[in-house]
Write an enzyme that holds these catalytic residues in place. Structure first.
Site, short mmCIF file in Angstrom:
data_model
loop_
_atom_site.label_atom_id
_atom_site.label_comp_id
_atom_site.label_asym_id
_atom_site.label_seq_id
_atom_site.Cartn_x
_atom_site.Cartn_y
_atom_site.Cartn_z
CG ASP A 90 14.35 15.60 29.38
OD1 ASP A 90 14.76 15.61 28.21
OD2 ASP A 90 13.25 16.06 29.73
CG ASP A 238 -1.20 11.33 32.22
OD1 ASP A 238 -1.53 12.32 32.92
OD2 ASP A 238 -0.73 10.29 32.71
#
Length: 499
Positions: A90, A238
């Site tokens: 990105d 996560d």
């Protein structure tokens, strides 16, 4: 006492009691660790059929470490026809050219590796991982952040644990390639060792919920899908996915013997940025999932551990409250009789602080033969934890009040040894008011130390100096490092600036 003095002392002791309860939780972690120490994640024979694995490498402006990561991952030993590597970039700077060139070199050697670049950061890291899954061919997905250096046998040692069809994720332990760089990196290494060696092992072996740490682990693809995929309504995607997966019955495995080396931040402001993201994301996940966990059909011990795990960062606002109240409570009770302070304060402070010493001392003893020499870092580690209170309190309140912020990744500078230097490189984070508040609290505790000395209240000095050093160090180093090499605003991406 007048009503104000009663309110001050009542708030002070209530705060100490709550912190002492969280301190006792660390004893529980150590107890669970030793009780289940012999229950290891045993190696299992290699599978008859190797499954296809996709390795995802999420990047965002990592020009100093992107090439090292890609080259290291390409050396992982696994049947080449069954291994796919995705570089999910990105980036908005030179990282794009560095990463794409490294991918082309690897592809020319016959490695199945693809460079995928997004022109937006929708969902940040979670969005990049989800985007990569749309074209990923692997039955299993391994993930490595930019600062990691996985060993060549990483997959061959972790994949056999998926022989159990109920296992949805296998996590390796983090190592630290630059642990000896400074006092700050030594403290961070001890923090992380405690988390992995004691907490992860205690939770996993006792049957409680543990979590994927965002990197250096392998997921079963169907586990990600069944748990609802990567979601980006928290900064700790996560932790969020880990709890959702385990609530659906998937088992996790922690393999302490497999170590994935990585860099720890060498700059104080980068360290604070990382801790802010983890603290904020943890509280966001707490708000999102804790009610569901408490209603779930899981053992009470699992619920209790999840509660302490997800609410742990509330300790930081309590530490700020305690910091403010220590001096007035000392003055009030000194006029009543100094011995009352020793009879009440010292046992509570001892319960809250010695648990930290015991926790990290046990951890170091378990993994280092020279653990006795490492104990010298414990007071500094405790001071750093206290010094983070302002930084992480801000994170907690931002999460509670739904303050939106970007996923500010931790800058990496390719620091592997003492000769490496970060000054003069890009990606420095900048801060404004926060270090001044920390310095003010440091001076506040300096005055409190002098008050204790002047009135011969010596029993409180060790605790007061932990606060004094913690706030002075974090505040002063933040300012010094920020202006050691203040980068031009034009060379910093907006999301790298922490105000």
């Amino acid at each position: 006492m007048n009503p104000l003095e009663i309110a001050v002392l009542g708030s002070y002791f209530m705060t100490l009691v709550i912190l002492a309860v969280f301190g006792l939780h660390r004893y529980v972690m150590v107890y669970l660790y030793f009780r289940h120490k012999d229950r290891r994640a045993l190696p299992v024979p290699p599978p008859d059929r190797h499954p296809r694995v996709t390795i995802q490498l999420p990047l965002y402006n990592e020009m100093y470490v992107a090439e090292r990561l890609i080259e290291t991952v390409c050396r992982i030993e696994y049947p080449r026809e069954l291994l796919e590597i995705q570089v999910l970039d990105d980036s908005t700077d030179e990282t794009c050219e560095v990463a794409e060139l490294a991918v082309r070199r690897a592809a020319a050697q016959g490695i199945d590796i693809k460079y995928l670049h997004r022109t937006n950061r929708v969902g940040f890291k979670a969005g990049a991982l989800e985007e990569g899954l749309k074209t990923a061919r692997g039955e299993f997905v391994a993930i490595f952040d930019a600062d990691f250096l996985p060993t060549a046998d990483f997959l061959t040692r972790l994949m056999p644990h998926f022989a159990d069809a109920k296992v949805g994720m296998v996590q390796a332990r983090w190592g630290h390639i630059n642990q000896d760089y400074s006092l700050l990196t030594q403290a961070q290494a001890m923090f992380l060792d405690g988390h992995f060696v004691i907490e992860h092992a205690a939770r996993n072996k006792s049957g409680r919920f543990m979590h994927f740490n965002g990197t250096a682990g392998v997921w079963r693809r169907t586990t990600i899908d069944e748990a609802g995929g990567w979601q980006h309504d928290t900064l700790t995607e996560d932790l969020d996915l880990s709890y959702r997966a385990q609530l659906r019955g998937w088992k996790f495995v922690f393999v302490a013997d497999v170590i994935a080396p990585a860099e720890v931040p060498v700059e104080m402001n980068s360290f604070k940025s990382q801790q802010h993201r983890w603290a904020k994301g943890s509280i966001q996940t707490c708000r999102k999932l804790l009610p569901q966990i408490l209603r779930a059909d899981v053992p009470l011990g699992t619920k209790a551990e999840a509660f302490f795990h997800l609410t742990a960062n509330f300790n930081y606002p309590l530490m700020v409250v305690l910091s403010i109240l220590i001096f007035p409570s000392m003055v009030i009770r000194y006029n009543m009789g100094w011995y009352e302070m020793l009879l009440i304060d010292v046992p509570l402070f001892f319960a809250a602080t010695f648990s930290v010493c015991n926790f990290y001392m046990v951890c170091q003893r378990e993994i280092h033969s020279d653990w006795i020499t490492r104990i010298k870092y414990l007071p500094f580690l405790m001071s750093i934890g206290i010094g983070l209170s302002i930084n992480n309190t801000r994170a907690v309140f931002e999460a509670l009040f739904n303050h939106e912020s970007e996923f500010a990744r931790t800058p990496k500078y390719h620091i592997e040894g003492s000769a490496d230097e970060w000054i003069g490189k890009k990606y420095h984070t900048t801060v404004a008011i926060q270090p001044l508040i920390e310095l003010a609290l440091g001076l506040y505790f300096t005055a409190t130390v002098f008050y204790a000395l002047a009135n011969q209240i010596y029993g409180t000095l060790p605790f007061l100096m932990l606060f004094q050093i913690g706030f002075l160090y974090t505040g002063l180093v933040s300012l010094v490092q920020q202006y050691a090499r203040e980068p031009d605003v034009a060379e910093l991406p907006v999301s790298s600036r922490i105000q």
